[in-house]
Scaffold this motif. Sequence first.
Motif, PDB file in Angstrom:
ATOM      1  N   ASN A   1       0.843  -1.192   0.000  1.00 10.37           N
ATOM      2  CA  ASN A   1       0.000   0.000   0.000  1.00 10.37           C
ATOM      3  C   ASN A   1       0.882   1.247   0.000  1.00 10.37           C
ATOM      4  O   ASN A   1       0.721   2.135   0.817  1.00 10.37           O
ATOM      5  CB  ASN A   1      -0.930  -0.010   1.221  1.00 10.37           C
ATOM      6  N   SER A   2       1.835   1.279  -0.934  1.00  6.44           N
ATOM      7  CA  SER A   2       2.799   2.376  -0.959  1.00  6.44           C
ATOM      8  C   SER A   2       3.161   2.729  -2.397  1.00  6.44           C
ATOM      9  O   SER A   2       3.527   1.861  -3.191  1.00  6.44           O
ATOM     10  CB  SER A   2       4.071   1.981  -0.194  1.00  6.44           C
ATOM     11  N   SER A   3       3.061   4.012  -2.724  1.00  6.27           N
ATOM     12  CA  SER A   3       3.566   4.531  -3.987  1.00  6.27           C
ATOM     13  C   SER A   3       4.993   4.990  -3.734  1.00  6.27           C
ATOM     14  O   SER A   3       5.223   5.961  -3.015  1.00  6.27           O
ATOM     15  CB  SER A   3       2.693   5.703  -4.460  1.00  6.27           C
ATOM     16  N   ASP A   4       5.963   4.280  -4.289  1.00  7.65           N
ATOM     17  CA  ASP A   4       7.366   4.563  -3.960  1.00  7.65           C
ATOM     18  C   ASP A   4       8.251   4.379  -5.182  1.00  7.65           C
ATOM     19  O   ASP A   4       7.782   4.450  -6.320  1.00  7.65           O
ATOM     20  CB  ASP A   4       7.822   3.711  -2.771  1.00  7.65           C
ATOM     21  N   SER A   5       9.541   4.114  -4.960  1.00 10.32           N
ATOM     22  CA  SER A   5      10.495   4.079  -6.058  1.00 10.32           C
ATOM     23  C   SER A   5      10.307   2.885  -6.989  1.00 10.32           C
ATOM     24  O   SER A   5      10.925   2.836  -8.063  1.00 10.32           O
ATOM     25  CB  SER A   5      11.925   4.071  -5.509  1.00 10.32           C
ATOM     26  N   ARG A   6       9.474   1.928  -6.622  1.00  7.81           N
ATOM     27  CA  ARG A   6       9.212   0.795  -7.516  1.00  7.81           C
ATOM     28  C   ARG A   6       8.419   1.225  -8.750  1.00  7.81           C
ATOM     29  O   ARG A   6       8.389   0.493  -9.748  1.00  7.81           O
ATOM     30  CB  ARG A   6       8.451  -0.296  -6.761  1.00  7.81           C
ATOM     31  N   VAL A   7       7.756   2.372  -8.661  1.00  9.62           N
ATOM     32  CA  VAL A   7       6.954   2.878  -9.776  1.00  9.62           C
ATOM     33  C   VAL A   7       7.582   4.171 -10.282  1.00  9.62           C
ATOM     34  O   VAL A   7       7.872   5.075  -9.495  1.00  9.62           O
ATOM     35  CB  VAL A   7       5.495   3.124  -9.342  1.00  9.62           C
ATOM     36  N   ALA A   8       7.796   4.265 -11.572  1.00  6.83           N
ATOM     37  CA  ALA A   8       8.452   5.432 -12.159  1.00  6.83           C
ATOM     38  C   ALA A   8       7.589   6.676 -12.023  1.00  6.83           C
ATOM     39  O   ALA A   8       6.363   6.595 -11.917  1.00  6.83           O
ATOM     40  CB  ALA A   8       8.757   5.171 -13.633  1.00  6.83           C
ATOM     41  N   GLN A   9       8.229   7.832 -12.039  1.00 10.93           N
ATOM     42  CA  GLN A   9       7.509   9.097 -11.946  1.00 10.93           C
ATOM     43  C   GLN A   9       6.512   9.251 -13.086  1.00 10.93           C
ATOM     44  O   GLN A   9       5.406   9.777 -12.895  1.00 10.93           O
ATOM     45  CB  GLN A   9       8.501  10.259 -11.955  1.00 10.93           C
ATOM     46  N   ALA A  10       6.871   8.769 -14.270  1.00 11.14           N
ATOM     47  CA  ALA A  10       5.986   8.890 -15.422  1.00 11.14           C
ATOM     48  C   ALA A  10       4.695   8.102 -15.240  1.00 11.14           C
ATOM     49  O   ALA A  10       3.685   8.395 -15.879  1.00 11.14           O
ATOM     50  CB  ALA A  10       6.707   8.411 -16.686  1.00 11.14           C
TER      51      ALA A  10
END
Length: 280
Positions: A227-236
Amino acid sequence: MADKTEQTGFFPWLIETVKTVFWALVIAGIFRTVFFQPFWIPSGSMKDTLLIGDFLFVNKMAYGYSYASCPSIRIPQVGIDLGADDFCGFLEDREERIFGSDPERGDIVVFRHPVDGRDFIKRLVGVPGDRVQMIDGVLQINDEPVEVEPAGTFTEVFEPQGPLGTAPSCSNNPGRDAICEKQRYIETLPNGASHAILDIAPRPTDNTGVFTVPEGQFFFMGDNRDNSSDSRVAQAARGVGFVERKDIVGRADRVMFSSAGRSMLAFWTWRSDRFFKALD
């Protein structure tokens, strides 16, 4: 007896009041820019280390200063949205930090999202040069899995939490006011730093490609891994991606106050056991 404003004059009194308010704001601004920044935890991405409604001061002296050290003022109710780049944008292109030092793996760090300017709080897991990957929900650093040990079950009531009224994510399917469960583990990073992490259910981010952390950048993850939006997902893709050194604000060391309610004035929702709680 004559009124004070009649004795001294209204305008001298007004000038003194304005000067007092001005210098109070200057002192508060210096304190917030140089030493500590207040921070409320708005989401559950760092459970169970940090809970929604925890209040802490971010130590800005820990890693030195950059444009991100300047304060931000966001009051959406009156349309005020001023970020650090509005106050100190002229410093944003400078890569070096004044009195700078790098965070260490395991630190809980507040940083500014480089796209929308919001403050995020996550745990640092990857430093420059690291190879970071997730395989079946287990963090891999430099092609080696970190140590993970079961640590029971984290439970909380399934109900709206905090000012935003968001409900927690659960590994079971509880009804309203029932017990929400998540599996809890203790994760130990290569430098020996240990902390709790939570697991809810299989997610796409449980298996990733290899992220090689560039020089001058860092890789962050939330302790509530599913339940975390973090560095695993790119900014784009509306994630965080790698975080540059200049975007770091400071380190979170201790919870000062905590409230489980929608308002800090609801004293019956205060979590006194979390007051002045040191963070791991």
